[in-house]
Design an enzyme around this catalytic site. Sequence first.
Site, PDB file in Angstrom:
ATOM      1  N   CYS A 113       0.811  -1.234   0.000  1.00 57.48           N
ATOM      2  CA  CYS A 113       0.000   0.000   0.000  1.00 57.48           C
ATOM      3  C   CYS A 113       0.840   1.278   0.000  1.00 57.48           C
ATOM      4  O   CYS A 113       0.325   2.357  -0.277  1.00 57.48           O
ATOM      5  CB  CYS A 113      -0.950   0.004   1.192  1.00 57.48           C
ATOM      6  SG  CYS A 113      -2.038  -1.420   1.221  1.00 57.48           S
ATOM      7  N   HIS A 246      -3.221   7.189   2.659  1.00 56.72           N
ATOM      8  CA  HIS A 246      -3.643   5.881   2.144  1.00 56.72           C
ATOM      9  C   HIS A 246      -5.049   5.584   2.676  1.00 56.72           C
ATOM     10  O   HIS A 246      -5.366   5.855   3.832  1.00 56.72           O
ATOM     11  CB  HIS A 246      -2.658   4.812   2.608  1.00 56.72           C
ATOM     12  CG  HIS A 246      -3.128   3.435   2.313  1.00 56.72           C
ATOM     13  ND1 HIS A 246      -3.572   3.056   1.063  1.00 56.72           N
ATOM     14  CD2 HIS A 246      -3.240   2.323   3.102  1.00 56.72           C
ATOM     15  CE1 HIS A 246      -3.932   1.780   1.094  1.00 56.72           C
ATOM     16  NE2 HIS A 246      -3.749   1.324   2.317  1.00 56.72           N
ATOM     17  N   ASN A 276     -10.082  -0.247   0.089  1.00 60.57           N
ATOM     18  CA  ASN A 276      -8.625  -0.099   0.081  1.00 60.57           C
ATOM     19  C   ASN A 276      -8.097  -0.637  -1.254  1.00 60.57           C
ATOM     20  O   ASN A 276      -8.150  -1.836  -1.508  1.00 60.57           O
ATOM     21  CB  ASN A 276      -8.053  -0.895   1.267  1.00 60.57           C
ATOM     22  CG  ASN A 276      -6.546  -0.824   1.362  1.00 60.57           C
ATOM     23  OD1 ASN A 276      -5.880  -0.384   0.436  1.00 60.57           O
ATOM     24  ND2 ASN A 276      -6.012  -1.285   2.483  1.00 60.57           N
TER      25      ASN A 276
HETATM   26  O1  UT7 Z   1      -3.419  -1.051   3.904  1.00 57.63           O
HETATM   27  C1  UT7 Z   1      -3.354  -1.724   5.106  1.00 57.63           C
HETATM   28  C2  UT7 Z   1      -4.298  -2.871   5.008  1.00 57.63           C
HETATM   29  N1  UT7 Z   1      -5.075  -3.218   6.122  1.00 57.63           N
HETATM   30  C3  UT7 Z   1      -5.644  -2.382   7.009  1.00 57.63           C
HETATM   31  O2  UT7 Z   1      -5.482  -1.213   7.030  1.00 57.63           O
HETATM   32  C4  UT7 Z   1      -6.529  -3.001   8.047  1.00 57.63           C
HETATM   33  C5  UT7 Z   1      -6.321  -2.392   9.402  1.00 57.63           C
HETATM   34  N2  UT7 Z   1      -7.250  -2.961  10.361  1.00 57.63           N
HETATM   35  C6  UT7 Z   1      -8.543  -2.610  10.366  1.00 57.63           C
HETATM   36  O3  UT7 Z   1      -8.982  -1.829   9.571  1.00 57.63           O
HETATM   37  C7  UT7 Z   1      -9.414  -3.208  11.439  1.00 57.63           C
HETATM   38  O4  UT7 Z   1      -8.620  -3.900  12.365  1.00 57.63           O
HETATM   39  C8  UT7 Z   1     -10.493  -4.169  10.855  1.00 57.63           C
HETATM   40  C9  UT7 Z   1     -11.508  -3.370  10.054  1.00 57.63           C
HETATM   41  C10 UT7 Z   1      -9.857  -5.223   9.965  1.00 57.63           C
HETATM   42  C11 UT7 Z   1     -11.208  -4.879  11.986  1.00 57.63           C
HETATM   43  O5  UT7 Z   1     -11.809  -3.906  12.832  1.00 57.63           O
HETATM   44  P1  UT7 Z   1     -11.774  -4.098  14.413  1.00 57.63           P
HETATM   45  O6  UT7 Z   1     -12.566  -3.010  14.989  1.00 57.63           O
HETATM   46  O7  UT7 Z   1     -10.325  -4.201  14.781  1.00 57.63           O
HETATM   47  O8  UT7 Z   1     -12.556  -5.440  14.605  1.00 57.63           O
HETATM   48  P2  UT7 Z   1     -12.026  -6.796  15.254  1.00 57.63           P
HETATM   49  O9  UT7 Z   1     -11.036  -7.441  14.350  1.00 57.63           O
HETATM   50  O10 UT7 Z   1     -11.613  -6.506  16.655  1.00 57.63           O
HETATM   51  O11 UT7 Z   1     -13.341  -7.644  15.259  1.00 57.63           O
HETATM   52  C12 UT7 Z   1     -14.459  -7.301  16.052  1.00 57.63           C
HETATM   53  C13 UT7 Z   1     -15.545  -8.311  15.799  1.00 57.63           C
HETATM   54  C14 UT7 Z   1     -15.056  -9.761  15.881  1.00 57.63           C
HETATM   55  O12 UT7 Z   1     -16.078 -10.507  16.475  1.00 57.63           O
HETATM   56  P3  UT7 Z   1     -15.963 -10.960  18.032  1.00 57.63           P
HETATM   57  O13 UT7 Z   1     -14.710 -11.780  18.105  1.00 57.63           O
HETATM   58  O14 UT7 Z   1     -15.872  -9.687  18.811  1.00 57.63           O
HETATM   59  O15 UT7 Z   1     -17.217 -11.741  18.253  1.00 57.63           O
HETATM   60  C15 UT7 Z   1     -14.935 -10.182  14.446  1.00 57.63           C
HETATM   61  O16 UT7 Z   1     -15.119 -11.553  14.247  1.00 57.63           O
HETATM   62  O17 UT7 Z   1     -16.060  -8.151  14.478  1.00 57.63           O
HETATM   63  C16 UT7 Z   1     -16.045  -9.390  13.799  1.00 57.63           C
HETATM   64  N3  UT7 Z   1     -15.852  -9.184  12.381  1.00 57.63           N
HETATM   65  C17 UT7 Z   1     -16.853  -8.966  11.517  1.00 57.63           C
HETATM   66  N4  UT7 Z   1     -18.173  -8.912  11.690  1.00 57.63           N
HETATM   67  C18 UT7 Z   1     -18.927  -8.655  10.600  1.00 57.63           C
HETATM   68  C19 UT7 Z   1     -14.673  -9.131  11.712  1.00 57.63           C
HETATM   69  N5  UT7 Z   1     -14.906  -8.900  10.404  1.00 57.63           N
HETATM   70  C20 UT7 Z   1     -16.251  -8.803  10.269  1.00 57.63           C
HETATM   71  C21 UT7 Z   1     -17.093  -8.535   9.188  1.00 57.63           C
HETATM   72  N6  UT7 Z   1     -18.417  -8.479   9.377  1.00 57.63           N
HETATM   73  N7  UT7 Z   1     -16.605  -8.343   7.924  1.00 57.63           N
END
Ligand code: UT7
Length: 319
Positions: A113, A246, A276
């Site tokens: 990225c 980004h 993204n």
């Molecule tokens: O260019 C760089 C590339 N990548 C990035 O920039 C990604 C950087 N990270 C992020 O943007 C965030 O960490 C995410 C958007 C990927 C995740 O957000 P978060 O607020 O950190 O969520 P989390 O991973 O802590 O997940 C919270 C909950 C989990 O459920 P439980 O364990 O609390 O029951 C996940 O299983 O949300 C769940 N979850 C979803 N639910 C619905 C994770 N993905 C999804 C989804 N839909 N797509």
Amino acid sequence: MIYSKIAGTGSYIPEHILTNQDLEKIVETNDAWIQSRTGIRQRHVRAENQLTSDLALLAAQRAMAAAVVTPSDVDLLIVATTTPDMVFPSTACFLQAKLGMTGGAAFDVQAVCTGFVYALAIADKFIRSGGSKCALVVGAETFTNLLDWDDRNTCVLFGDGAGAVVLRPSDAPGIYSTHLHSDGRYANKLFVPGSVCGGKATGSPTVKMDGGSVFRFAVKVLDQVCREALEANHLNVSEVDWLVPHQANIRIIESTALKMGIDKSRVIVTVGDHGNTSAASIPLALDLAVRDGRIKPGQPVLLAGVGGGFTWGSALIRM
Ligand code: UT7
């Protein structure tokens, strides 16, 4: 003293739109979660026959038209991509042929990225040293090729697209500075663990990500690298008109803006419409804001990226 200056910008996003509602039918997710956690409403996905070089071609042609240069003027062509058409030749060489160019140097840059910022920094150094008189710098991705559509942690985040700029020499900046960083100790936080060996694809060809670690790292280093750019140029944050970060997650963008003390109204945001698009995200956002009249000639603009590697970097430019 020779500086490089952006003479034109261009971009292209594929026609096909995949909305959050569409994704609800593919994987266990929902629009409310995606929007609240990422700010993404939709992303664009390549047509079946579209390669990364095809997206790059349309963005490049638009940038060249804006800069009023022809393919024969271009003596340096750099494509930043994580999703090349083939293992080799480079996507830059495929793009070169599609543009009808037969001269100059063409190569790819792989910094995920942060790739566009890396490519821009390289082209800037070529121009400053007199090694190039007209550089075409493209960020292009068909990132949806790398997605596991059963993995809701990653498949909702990414999209396809391309952005490009033409750089020409100038007596005044132009590009004031670029700062590049990487730290390979974090390679396993965001990666595609596949390769080709003995004529066979091995490993897994889809994105694996520790989202929380990427998030925390991105918020930390985007602020750091922006401050580094401002300090190097003895500028105050209020003297920069626009931040073009980004586009990974609206929460990363807003946290960065808050830490830096930049009002949201001075930040270009496209993540809602594009998701993204990896190396394409910064030039795509830049071009949209140039074309809709927000970013104007003469304005100082700060570009900042972060991605797999980890890699991160900035470019402080005057349009
Ligand atoms: O260019 C760089 C590339 N990548 C990035 O920039 C990604 C950087 N990270 C992020 O943007 C965030 O960490 C995410 C958007 C990927 C995740 O957000 P978060 O607020 O950190 O969520 P989390 O991973 O802590 O997940 C919270 C909950 C989990 O459920 P439980 O364990 O609390 O029951 C996940 O299983 O949300 C769940 N979850 C979803 N639910 C619905 C994770 N993905 C999804 C989804 N839909 N797509």
